[in-house]
Design a protein around this motif. Structure first.
Motif, PDB file in Angstrom:
ATOM      1  N   TRP A  60      37.024   9.311 -59.072  1.00 24.00           N
ATOM      2  CA  TRP A  60      36.307   9.601 -60.319  1.00 24.00           C
ATOM      3  C   TRP A  60      36.879  10.795 -61.058  1.00 24.00           C
ATOM      4  O   TRP A  60      36.711  10.899 -62.278  1.00 24.00           O
ATOM      5  CB  TRP A  60      34.815   9.748 -60.031  1.00 24.00           C
ATOM      6  CG  TRP A  60      34.191   8.389 -59.930  1.00 24.00           C
ATOM      7  CD1 TRP A  60      33.960   7.665 -58.809  1.00 24.00           C
ATOM      8  CD2 TRP A  60      33.796   7.551 -61.030  1.00 24.00           C
ATOM      9  NE1 TRP A  60      33.442   6.433 -59.125  1.00 24.00           N
ATOM     10  CE2 TRP A  60      33.322   6.335 -60.483  1.00 24.00           C
ATOM     11  CE3 TRP A  60      33.788   7.703 -62.408  1.00 24.00           C
ATOM     12  CZ2 TRP A  60      32.857   5.287 -61.275  1.00 24.00           C
ATOM     13  CZ3 TRP A  60      33.316   6.664 -63.206  1.00 24.00           C
ATOM     14  CH2 TRP A  60      32.861   5.477 -62.634  1.00 24.00           C
ATOM     15  N   VAL A  61      37.539  11.698 -60.357  1.00 23.03           N
ATOM     16  CA  VAL A  61      38.273  12.762 -61.064  1.00 23.03           C
ATOM     17  C   VAL A  61      39.395  12.139 -61.887  1.00 23.03           C
ATOM     18  O   VAL A  61      39.612  12.494 -63.057  1.00 23.03           O
ATOM     19  CB  VAL A  61      38.837  13.795 -60.058  1.00 23.03           C
ATOM     20  CG1 VAL A  61      39.912  14.657 -60.725  1.00 23.03           C
ATOM     21  CG2 VAL A  61      37.724  14.684 -59.539  1.00 23.03           C
ATOM     22  N   ALA A  62      40.101  11.175 -61.294  1.00 20.69           N
ATOM     23  CA  ALA A  62      41.175  10.481 -62.020  1.00 20.69           C
ATOM     24  C   ALA A  62      40.608   9.756 -63.232  1.00 20.69           C
ATOM     25  O   ALA A  62      41.169   9.829 -64.338  1.00 20.69           O
ATOM     26  CB  ALA A  62      41.888   9.505 -61.085  1.00 20.69           C
ATOM     27  N   PHE A  63      39.481   9.042 -63.048  1.00 19.51           N
ATOM     28  CA  PHE A  63      38.868   8.335 -64.173  1.00 19.51           C
ATOM     29  C   PHE A  63      38.423   9.309 -65.268  1.00 19.51           C
ATOM     30  O   PHE A  63      38.620   9.056 -66.461  1.00 19.51           O
ATOM     31  CB  PHE A  63      37.640   7.545 -63.693  1.00 19.51           C
ATOM     32  CG  PHE A  63      37.960   6.339 -62.863  1.00 19.51           C
ATOM     33  CD1 PHE A  63      39.242   5.816 -62.815  1.00 19.51           C
ATOM     34  CD2 PHE A  63      36.979   5.714 -62.107  1.00 19.51           C
ATOM     35  CE1 PHE A  63      39.547   4.703 -62.041  1.00 19.51           C
ATOM     36  CE2 PHE A  63      37.257   4.597 -61.339  1.00 19.51           C
ATOM     37  CZ  PHE A  63      38.550   4.087 -61.307  1.00 19.51           C
ATOM     38  N   ALA A  64      37.801  10.424 -64.853  1.00 20.65           N
ATOM     39  CA  ALA A  64      37.232  11.361 -65.828  1.00 20.65           C
ATOM     40  C   ALA A  64      38.313  12.010 -66.691  1.00 20.65           C
ATOM     41  O   ALA A  64      38.215  12.026 -67.925  1.00 20.65           O
ATOM     42  CB  ALA A  64      36.419  12.436 -65.103  1.00 20.65           C
TER      43      ALA A  64
END
Length: 224
Positions: A60-64
């Motif tokens: 989710w860090v990558a997505f964010a």
């Protein structure tokens, strides 16, 4: 209703055609996301316990951060090319503009996620191809795109717009990211639908609120 859908489709189609011709969003977002996942995969090595603990957060860090890159390009090209005033002067309603932009952001992020998730599963050796993970990802992406479209329109008229957007946007979208990480963590550890239902309710409520509120105030946002 049909007229409104045609206007939403017109905005979405314009963004798709622009992206197909320039590839400004997809390529930069995809490369950044892959780099984040690859770097973290080397950082945490093959320690299984550590990977299971950090994998949802990394995803989710990558997505964010990839999403912030995509949102930065939502209104800026129109603003820099002097087209935004033309779009606002056209017979497309502000609500149709919001939904068209939100859907284009959602579409671009889903396209990136379709590529990122299998790579993530391969590098971290986790089973993310799961209906629960897919539902969490789609619901989280919709909420992310709804809030992001609102703040992207708000930031586009500021002088340091590319810095203002993440400063305004990330604190607001944190609840949906936390809920998505916790739901993903539960799903990856073998939890069933009941274990993630509370997190899905939070994400669903967030999606409804941040689709409804921008729909009601988007006219004032773009006029200001």
């Amino acid at each position: 209703m049909n007229a409104s859908l045609k206007k939403i489709w017109a905005v979405l189609y314009k963004d798709i055609i622009t992206e197909v011709r320039t590839r400004e969003i997809i390529v930069s977002v995809l490369v950044f996301s892959l780099l984040v996942i690859i770097v973290f995969s080397f950082a945490f090595g093959v320690n299984r316990a550590v990977i299971e603990a950090v994998a949802p957060g990394i995803l989710w860090v990558a997505f964010a951060f990839a999403g912030v890159l995509a949102l930065n390009r939502q209104f800026i090209p129109e603003k820099e090319n002097g087209c935004l005033e033309g779009i606002l002067a056209s017979p497309i309603s502000r609500e149709a503009l919001f939904f068209g932009k939100m859907l284009s952001t959602t579409l671009f992020l889903v396209a990136v996620e379709v590529i990122i998730i299998p790579v993530f599963a391969l590098l971290f050796d986790v089973a993310v191809i799961d209906p629960k993970i897919i539902l969490v990802t789609i619901m989280g992406t919709i909420g992310f795109a709804a809030v992001g479209t609102l703040f992207s329109a708000l930031a586009v008229n500021t002088r340091a717009r590319e810095m203002v957007l993440p400063v305004l946007f990330l604190p607001v979208v944190v609840p949906v990211i936390i809920a998505a990480v916790k739901a993903s963590e539960s799903a990856l550890s073998g939890g069933d639908w009941g274990d993630i239902s509370s997190w899905l309710l939070i994400i669903g409520a967030f999606d409804i609120i941040f689709i409804t509120v921008p729909y009601l105030i988007f006219n004032y946002i773009v006029e200001e």
